[in-house]
Design an enzyme around this catalytic site. Structure first.
Site, mmCIF file in Angstrom:
data_model
loop_
_atom_site.group_PDB
_atom_site.id
_atom_site.type_symbol
_atom_site.label_atom_id
_atom_site.label_comp_id
_atom_site.label_asym_id
_atom_site.label_seq_id
_atom_site.Cartn_x
_atom_site.Cartn_y
_atom_site.Cartn_z
ATOM 1 N N ASP A 45 -8.427 -2.891 -7.366
ATOM 2 C CA ASP A 45 -7.896 -2.556 -6.055
ATOM 3 C C ASP A 45 -8.987 -1.924 -5.195
ATOM 4 O OD1 ASP A 45 -6.590 -0.565 -4.088
ATOM 5 O OD2 ASP A 45 -4.904 -1.821 -4.704
ATOM 6 N N HIS A 73 -6.794 -5.842 -1.766
ATOM 7 C CA HIS A 73 -5.722 -4.864 -1.585
ATOM 8 C C HIS A 73 -4.702 -5.468 -0.634
ATOM 9 C CE1 HIS A 73 -3.934 -0.825 -1.374
ATOM 10 N NE2 HIS A 73 -3.878 -0.956 -0.055
ATOM 11 N N SER A 81 0.827 -1.199 0.000
ATOM 12 C CA SER A 81 0.000 0.000 0.000
ATOM 13 C C SER A 81 0.869 1.261 0.000
ATOM 14 C CB SER A 81 -0.969 -0.031 1.191
ATOM 15 O OG SER A 81 -1.988 0.921 1.048
#
Length: 410
Positions: free
Chosen positions: A290, A357, A193
């Site tokens: 995502d 994600h 991330s």
């Protein structure tokens, strides 16, 4: 009756012994071949304690609130003693003094509030079954407490906030070099991330540290390919947000010159404008759908005042035809952009058609029965094949809903 009970006990004992022998043989085979085996996701491993990097304070390398930065390290063993994985923790960003003050009162802004131990999983696991290629390496997680992907440089006197992400990066890497990483023969910089965005921004800086040492240096960015995409209202949510991060933290001076030489600083906070200029080999691991980008960039509440997207953001099965077409267009943009910026054959990518994600830190998605795969190759095998040069990995999944190996989050 007693004879039947006796036979039942003997049969149960036989089954227990058989299973134990099978597990022992599988572990032995995994250690011999380093090919391991995929298994069901289970309990986390041993907790890894936190270390405060107090020496960094003298360098001004501190969290938002001025506390020392921190890291967790699981030392390598055997052949892995001279190999290192450095993982940059993720956790979004703060784009204004107000939001950074709020963040300051959390573990993402103060080492005083961090968990003193964390569990390593996925690519950071020390289990040869879970993590065949990297289990014996020195594994380090650098905690994220600056709010700008380890790239800021500044101080706000009015609020007392320290924007020192770049200094934290520098201090942590120098500290690890002194601990033995300077003599490493193989290293891998990873992140998820916001940590994956930090990997993109720092990949060449990391590579330069080992220049002339004969070290194999590569980078892995998981769930960090944030696109400068148009939202459901027709404007660029993430560009506006990233612009605030760059301005508040003074990020511009620390962005790759290969990008800022021809684009503005905010554009150079987007991986799509940086990866093409990176010289160090890099692997992009990302879901084409995502979920963070769907919820926060494509259909944030501010762009959806009528809440038409609320149900769709909670479950892909609730998306109507128009919404699914919009998400398919986002997937096409993701795929096209990755192909466009990853032309170097030294780079690799794994873009699956999952609504998720972050996939490298968890056993369930890294290496377990039923974990995501493209053309029958799981994520752990794809990353390992690319890193060790066993095969070229440039894997792109067909569009949703073709992939039945996904672990969907929505």
């Amino acid at each position: 009756m007693e004879e039947k009970i006796g036979m039942t006990k003997l049969w149960a004992l036989f089954l227990v012994v058989f299973v134990l022998l099978q597990n022992a043989q599988a572990a032995a085979d995994g250690n011999k071949s380093r090919g391991g085996m995929r298994r069901l996701a289970g309990a986390p491993g041993v907790p890894v304690p936190m270390t405060l990097l107090t020496s960094a304070v003298a360098m001004g390398a501190v969290c938002l609130d001025g506390t020392p930065p921190a890291y967790h390290m699981d030392p390598g063993s055997g052949a892995g003693k001279n190999r290192w994985i450095i993982h940059l923790q993720g956790g979004s960003w703060c784009e204004s003094v107000g939001s950074c003050l709020y963040r300051k009162a959390s573990s993402l802004g103060s080492s005083n509030l961090m968990n003193k131990q964390i569990y390593f999983g996925g690519i950071l696991s020390s289990s040869p079954l879970d993590n065949p290629d990297f289990y014996s390496w020195n594994q380090v997680v650098i905690r994220y407490c600056d709010g700008a992907s380890f790239a800021g440089e500044g101080y706000d006197a009015g609020s007392g906030l320290f924007f020192r992400g770049q200094r934290i990066w520098n201090a942590a890497i120098q500290h690890l070099l002194a601990m033995g990483m300077s003599s490493a023969d193989q290293v891998l910089l990873t992140g998820s991330s916001a940590g994956a965005l930090a990997v993109v921004l720092h990949c060449d800086q990391f590579g330069a540290v080992f220049a002339g040492r004969g070290t194999t240096v590569k980078c892995l960015a998981d769930a960090g390919f944030f696109l400068d995409a148009v939202n459901v209202a027709g404007w660029h949510t993430l560009r506006y947000y990233f612009g605030g991060v760059v301005a508040t933290h003074g990020v511009a001076q620390n962005l790759p010159r290969s990008c800022t030489s021809h684009l503005d600083a905010t554009s150079c906070f987007f991986p799509q404008n940086v990866i093409g200029g990176i010289n160090t080999p890099i692997f992009v691991l990302n879901a084409a759908y995502d979920t963070w980008q769907i919820r926060e960039s494509l259909a944030p509440d501010g762009a959806d005042p009528g809440r038409a997207w609320r149900a769709c953001k909670s479950s892909r099965l609730a998306c109507n035809a128009f919404q699914m077409n919009f998400l398919q267009a986002f997937r096409d943009q993701m795929v096209g952009t990755v192909l466009g910026v990853s032309r170097s054959r030294r780079n690799g990518f794994f873009i699956n058609s999952c609504f998720t994600h972050d996939q490298s830190e968890y056993l369930a998605t890294w290496n377990a029965y039923g974990s995501p795969s493209i053309q029958n190759k799981a994520i752990w095998k794809s990353v390992g094949d690319w890193y060790f040069g066993r095969a070229e990995v440039r894997a792109i999944d067909c569009a949703y809903p073709c992939d039945n190996t996904c672990h969907h989050e929505m």
